[in-house]
Design a protein around this motif. Sequence first.
Motif, PDB file in Angstrom:
ATOM      1  N   ARG A 222       6.746 -34.415  20.143  1.00  0.00           N
ATOM      2  CA  ARG A 222       6.055 -33.849  21.309  1.00  0.00           C
ATOM      3  C   ARG A 222       4.550 -34.109  21.244  1.00  0.00           C
ATOM      4  NH1 ARG A 222       9.183 -31.015  24.378  1.00  0.00           N
ATOM      5  NH2 ARG A 222       7.437 -29.929  25.329  1.00  0.00           N
ATOM      6  N   PRO A 223       3.829 -33.890  22.375  1.00  0.00           N
ATOM      7  CA  PRO A 223       2.413 -34.291  22.421  1.00  0.00           C
ATOM      8  C   PRO A 223       1.527 -33.622  21.366  1.00  0.00           C
ATOM      9  CG  PRO A 223       3.224 -33.872  24.630  1.00  0.00           C
ATOM     10  CD  PRO A 223       4.315 -33.464  23.700  1.00  0.00           C
ATOM     11  N   MET A 224       0.592 -34.438  20.862  1.00  0.00           N
ATOM     12  CA  MET A 224      -0.406 -33.964  19.901  1.00  0.00           C
ATOM     13  C   MET A 224      -1.761 -33.906  20.602  1.00  0.00           C
ATOM     14  SD  MET A 224       0.232 -36.214  16.484  1.00  0.00           S
ATOM     15  CE  MET A 224      -0.804 -37.549  17.052  1.00  0.00           C
ATOM     16  N   ARG A 225      -2.709 -33.250  19.932  1.00  0.00           N
ATOM     17  CA  ARG A 225      -4.107 -33.250  20.358  1.00  0.00           C
ATOM     18  C   ARG A 225      -4.974 -33.436  19.122  1.00  0.00           C
ATOM     19  NH1 ARG A 225      -2.583 -33.171  24.794  1.00  0.00           N
ATOM     20  NH2 ARG A 225      -3.319 -32.192  26.693  1.00  0.00           N
ATOM     21  N   ALA A 226      -6.107 -34.102  19.288  1.00  0.00           N
ATOM     22  CA  ALA A 226      -7.062 -34.246  18.180  1.00  0.00           C
ATOM     23  C   ALA A 226      -8.459 -34.011  18.731  1.00  0.00           C
ATOM     24  CB  ALA A 226      -6.967 -35.653  17.583  1.00  0.00           C
TER      25      ALA A 226
END
Length: 480
Positions: A222-226
């Motif tokens: 599923r989507p990640m964020r950085a």
Amino acid sequence: MSFRKVVRQSKFRHVFGQPVKNDQCYEDIRVSRVTWDSTFCAVNPKFLAVIVEASGGGAFLVLPLSKTGRIDKAYPTVCGHTGPVLDIDWCPHNDSVIASGSEDCTVMVWQIPENGLTEPLTEPVVVLEGHTKRVGIVTWHPTARNVLLSAGCDNVVLIWNVGTAEELYRLDSQHPDLIYNVSWNRDGSLFCSACKDKSVRVIDPRRGTLVAEREKAHEGARPMRAIFLADGKVFTTGFSRMSERQLALWDPENLEEPMALQELDSSNGALLPFYDPDTSVVYACGKGDSSIRYFEITDEPPYIHFLNTFTSKEPQRGMGSMPKRGLEVSKCEIARFYKLHERKCEPIVMTVPRKSDLFQDDLYPDTAGPEAALEAEEWVSGQDAAPILISLREAYVPSKPRDLKVSRRNVLSDSRPAAAPSPACPAAAAPSSSLSGAGEAGKLEEVMRELRALRALVKEQGERIGRLEEQLGRLENGDA
């Protein structure tokens, strides 16, 4: 929950969140139903912008902050895109300028009238065309005026000089798959990105080089964020292989192992991280759930310290975060979020309870102000600068924004037709290309020198005023 139960001293341990009263919400807003993992909301000290449902195109609402209550269905929108709007971002150096990215493959930059919209806004100040698929990410450079980054479903990152409508850099070989998000570092010399291939990358945009990369930063699909933190560390949110939501902290000098990794729960909404560099607090808002968790990031292990959770009944469709200079310092407000429901936007105020009415220096160190530290041309020539900080002691008063002017430089200095895209090589954007002859270059240099000297003087005087205020405070309290 694997959080340590040791009680740790922190002035943010007692931060508590509180929704505002109903009459201070923005009601009857048809929030966009596009299935895209952006925040759908952007806010600054003057305006609230929300991406809304629009028939036959893309639109977003821009409301003066004071326009609370029920919003009339006929309220004018910003509606120049021919496809749904996917992302919006206010310019940090001009509270009346906002950029939008859309499914119509374009980026548009808009100037909002001083008192808000009285009629639909269909004419952007500039249209930036360079993506071949929908544009899902727009984010302004933190310190250089008129520099805007966009990223599209063509897996390309473009960096623009909005003041000249030029494409400065085209980064088309770093990302083999969909880009989930992009975050500039504090001085805008680098950005980090999270990608569908599960990699987190640190990229130097002016050289077009990959500085660091971590494959499988989070193993889940599923989507990640950085996001970049102020000290250069990278904070990520994502999912484990077992679909548990995770937070991690990384040192870009060594991405082998995370400095810290925490598992939260098994909800399936992507975690949107919001970071306050002044307090080192990260707020993680789950898209589709109803909580905001917050954590303090420190230099000592375990690095990520859980502070508290704000929970409400309704799930959030999106979230906006007010810049520090828009907060009410007299109420010890350290963050304010604008939570989107299906049909309304609800401000949530985060405060640190204090008994004193005095200005709380420890809660409000000097924060990034609205003045750009560099011009676009200076940044392109290789200069970097930290944000110009302002004190919130006198409660921030917005300066009058200047209008965004677009000078089509290549129309004036080239014989090419206006529509020809400028080359992606940095040389095309060298500052000298807009100047006729060395005389003007000399003049520009002189103006820049004067500006730098004035900035230094203003900073010095600000510090002197601060010292005098302290002395005065001591005298009034009988300490001196």
